[in-house]
Scaffold this active site. Structure first.
Site, PDB file in Angstrom:
ATOM      1  N   CYS A  96      -9.589  -0.655 -18.806  1.00 53.64           N
ATOM      2  CA  CYS A  96      -8.587   0.149 -18.109  1.00 53.64           C
ATOM      3  C   CYS A  96      -9.156   1.190 -17.153  1.00 53.64           C
ATOM      4  CB  CYS A  96      -7.698   0.868 -19.113  1.00 53.64           C
ATOM      5  SG  CYS A  96      -7.225  -0.144 -20.522  1.00 53.64           S
ATOM      6  N   CYS A  99      -9.250   0.898 -13.259  1.00 53.31           N
ATOM      7  CA  CYS A  99      -8.047   1.148 -12.461  1.00 53.31           C
ATOM      8  C   CYS A  99      -7.530   2.575 -12.608  1.00 53.31           C
ATOM      9  CB  CYS A  99      -6.928   0.179 -12.857  1.00 53.31           C
ATOM     10  SG  CYS A  99      -7.061  -1.426 -12.081  1.00 53.31           S
ATOM     11  N   HIS A 100      -7.561   3.097 -13.815  1.00 55.05           N
ATOM     12  CA  HIS A 100      -6.910   4.378 -14.078  1.00 55.05           C
ATOM     13  C   HIS A 100      -7.871   5.553 -14.103  1.00 55.05           C
ATOM     14  CE1 HIS A 100      -3.153   2.311 -14.861  1.00 55.05           C
ATOM     15  NE2 HIS A 100      -3.809   1.478 -15.635  1.00 55.05           N
ATOM     16  N   MET A 137       0.368  -5.020 -13.917  1.00 53.79           N
ATOM     17  CA  MET A 137      -0.209  -4.848 -15.247  1.00 53.79           C
ATOM     18  C   MET A 137      -0.150  -6.155 -16.027  1.00 53.79           C
ATOM     19  SD  MET A 137       0.866  -2.181 -18.232  1.00 53.79           S
ATOM     20  CE  MET A 137       2.341  -3.089 -18.675  1.00 53.79           C
ATOM     21  N   HIS A 376     -12.856   2.011   0.146  1.00 55.20           N
ATOM     22  CA  HIS A 376     -13.695   1.121  -0.653  1.00 55.20           C
ATOM     23  C   HIS A 376     -14.910   0.692   0.165  1.00 55.20           C
ATOM     24  CE1 HIS A 376     -14.596  -1.284  -4.089  1.00 55.20           C
ATOM     25  NE2 HIS A 376     -14.588  -2.409  -3.387  1.00 55.20           N
ATOM     26  N   HIS A 418     -10.350  -6.524   1.694  1.00 53.21           N
ATOM     27  CA  HIS A 418     -11.644  -6.451   1.013  1.00 53.21           C
ATOM     28  C   HIS A 418     -12.680  -7.132   1.905  1.00 53.21           C
ATOM     29  CE1 HIS A 418     -14.868  -6.889  -1.905  1.00 53.21           C
ATOM     30  NE2 HIS A 418     -14.250  -5.973  -2.633  1.00 53.21           N
TER      31      HIS A 418
END
Length: 592
Positions: A96, A99-100, A137, A376, A418
């Site tokens: 997790c 992402c978080h 999710m 990114h 990307h």
């Protein structure tokens, strides 16, 4: 547990009312799992399955050791034993945090802080962990990835204060710093007969190693032990020193002049990292190196030939636009400017591009350019003046003028660009362009990059090509080629993830040809994901990784660029999970 699991609780937790009213209007009881699952299925069926690819990439496990993070079992949260908290912490860091964020303040995923999660309650959280949501999710429970007991445990865990890993400062860096061979004891000239400009540094991701492969003979020169899951390789301006950085923030400095190239210095710059580069401006060649960390959120400037750390700078600060404080803005891509003695540093969550001037590192000068959140990766245009970088969750590409030291444009593109470093070529109609593929859809976006010769096309999307599908990580071409190569290694469809699309630059309207790379490799069972086309120095070969499971056969496939035919399959039991490949000449000279 799956090693590349995805994000945990996404938009449903933060904005459940929006999700329920906009996407599941038929649900009358927001805590009815069956009703939610049924309603979400209607929206999920309409979504492209490439969302699985997005999550697979964004939710890669954190390299931070969960054991290093102090437990924060608070009285305000639901009851948990120490054993439960430790297990939940391990799951969160592996599945997790990508992402978080380590501190759960939100990164590419939404915040999961106790003020939000406690308001939702355990039963509500269990529902969304179990069934997932159309917002991206995964369905952790119904997929079988988590047991019902683990779903319940995670729902309770996120209602407690997030455990914070320790900081990593100068003391820790110097303690980790190892000088294997001092500069004065190294060769004064190249001691081997390799054509170093055509050597490839190949990431062996799950082995924690790189393979140096001779691009002329296709033979392995050396397998070098490195950090966990090497993210990138970069070369010093001279081409002598190779820098590799793992997700565990370990950097290896490799001297290519040695009879058998190997590590001469190493350092651990944090607990999790992604980026490294070296000074390229005239007069500063090989003098400095820089590395950026995910945790702690900071960058460090080092001596280029020893990795001795000199200056550490935190990136914690305010987010572009909202001006809200973010405690964990991770350092993503870093490139070395050709126009000034500066490193260009992407700060992911705050959306800021930093121009770090290394003329006087004792009195460091940093220029901050606001761009867009979730910066990114990216690369130079063909002139090496403009840095084009993806703000992937904002669906934008920022253009930084490294000469004038300012933002030239912020360009809207489609879902989750990307580019890797992107691809530069001359479009038959629009002139010089830079291309990016995407994780979130099949589109390949071409942006005009010539404000002087093709002013009307500059910093605009001039054409969008339709590729094989989403889940693309890299796009590549070469100044001596008329081919444009695009991978789809993270697409859930095996046919797409195991092949490579190639376009004729002079006939883009004709679409692409799909080459069955994994089939050519003849590896037997396994996922066999085809990733990261990379050219040799001459621009007449394309090297592609066939990334299989750790205990399965992998390979590097060499394609003749002109004929698009198989030229060589490099197989060796030591080639464990090959992914990124970095040709020395192309990396030194920013050729892509």
């Amino acid at each position: 547990m799956k090693p590349l699991s995805l994000s945990l609780l996404v938009a449903a937790i933060l904005s459940a009312s929006t999700l329920i009213h906009a996407e599941t209007a038929a649900v009358t009881d927001p805590k009815d799992p069956a009703a939610i699952h049924k309603a979400e299925a209607k929206t999920s069926n309409a979504k492209d399955h490439v969302e699985a690819a997005q999550g697979s990439y964004q939710g890669a496990p954190s390299a931070v050791d969960p054991k290093a993070a102090k437990n924060m079992i608070t009285s305000e949260g639901p009851p948990m034993t120490v054993a439960e908290f430790d297990q939940a912490k391990q799951i969160f860091f592996e599945r997790c945090a990508g992402c978080h964020g380590v501190l759960r303040k939100g990164a590419t995923g939404k915040p999961l802080t106790p003020d939000i999660t406690r308001a939702k309650g355990t039963e509500y959280l269990k529902t969304f962990i179990n069934y997932g949501s159309p917002a991206g999710m995964p369905n952790w429970g119904t997929s079988g990835d988590l047991t019902p007991e683990q779903v319940d445990m995670m729902a309770r865990y996120v209602q407690h204060e997030p455990p914070q890993p320790p900081e990593w400062g100068m003391k820790e860096m110097k303690e980790s710093w190892k000088m294997v061979v001092k500069p004065e004891d190294r060769p004064t000239k190249q001691m081997n007969a390799y054509n170093l400009e055509n050597v490839f540094s190949v990431t062996l991701r799950d082995a924690g190693e790189i393979a140096l492969i001779d691009g002329d003979t296709k033979e392995i020169i050396n397998i070098i032990k490195t950090g966990y899951a090497v993210h990138i390789s970069r070369l010093s301006a001279s081409g002598r020193y190779l820098f590799v950085i793992g997700r565990d923030a370990r950097i290896n400095l490799i001297d290519l002049w040695m009879e058998k190239p190997d590590t001469v210095a190493e350092i651990k710059v944090g607990m999790e990292a992604r980026s490294v580069d070296t000074s390229k401006y005239k007069g500063f060649e090989d003098k400095f190196a820089i590395a950026g960390s995910y945790w702690p959120p900071q960058y460090v400037i080092m001596e280029g030939d020893t990795l001795e750390p000199k200056q550490i700078v935190s990136t914690r600060g305010m987010v572009v636009g909202t001006q809200e404080y973010h405690p964990e803005p991770r350092v993503a891509a870093i490139v070395a400017s050709h126009e000034h003695p500066e490193f260009i540093v992407n700060v992911k969550e705050t959306g800021k591009v930093l121009l770090v001037n290394y003329e006087d590192i004792d009195n460091l000068s940093v220029t901050t350019i606001p761009a867009a959140p979730f910066l990114h990766d990216g690369g130079w245009d063909a002139t090496h003046r403009y840095f084009l970088t993806a703000a992937n969750q904002s669906d934008k590409v920022a253009v930084i003028d490294s000469k004038e030291r300012k933002l030239s444009a912020l360009i809207d593109v489609d879902k989750i660009p990307h580019p890797g470093r992107g691809a530069n070529f001359v479009h038959p109609k629009y002139g010089p362009v830079w291309a990016t593929s995407a994780l979130g859809n099949e589109k390949i976006t071409l942006i005009g990059t010539d404000p002087e010769g093709h002013k009307d096309n500059a910093w605009k999307v001039v054409e969008t090509l339709k590729g094989q599908g989403g889940g693309s990580l890299f796009i590549k071409t070469h100044p001596k080629s008329t081919n444009l190569w695009v991978d789809t290694g993270l697409n859930p469809d095996e046919k797409l993830s195991q092949s490579l699309a190639v376009f004729d630059i002079n006939g883009l309207d004709k679409g692409f040809e799909a080459l069955p790379i994994a089939e050519w490799a003849e590896l037997g069972e396994g996922p066999k994901r085809v990733v990261q086309p990379e050219y040799n120095k001459a621009g007449d070969e394309v090297w592609v990784s066939v990334w299989n499971g750790k205990n399965q056969k992998s390979a590097v496939v060499v394609i003749d660029d002109k004929t698009r035919k198989l030229k060589k399959v490099i197989k060796d039991d030591r080639l464990i999970t090959p992914t990124g490949k970095f040709n020395v000449y192309n990396t030194v000279n920013d050729v892509y």
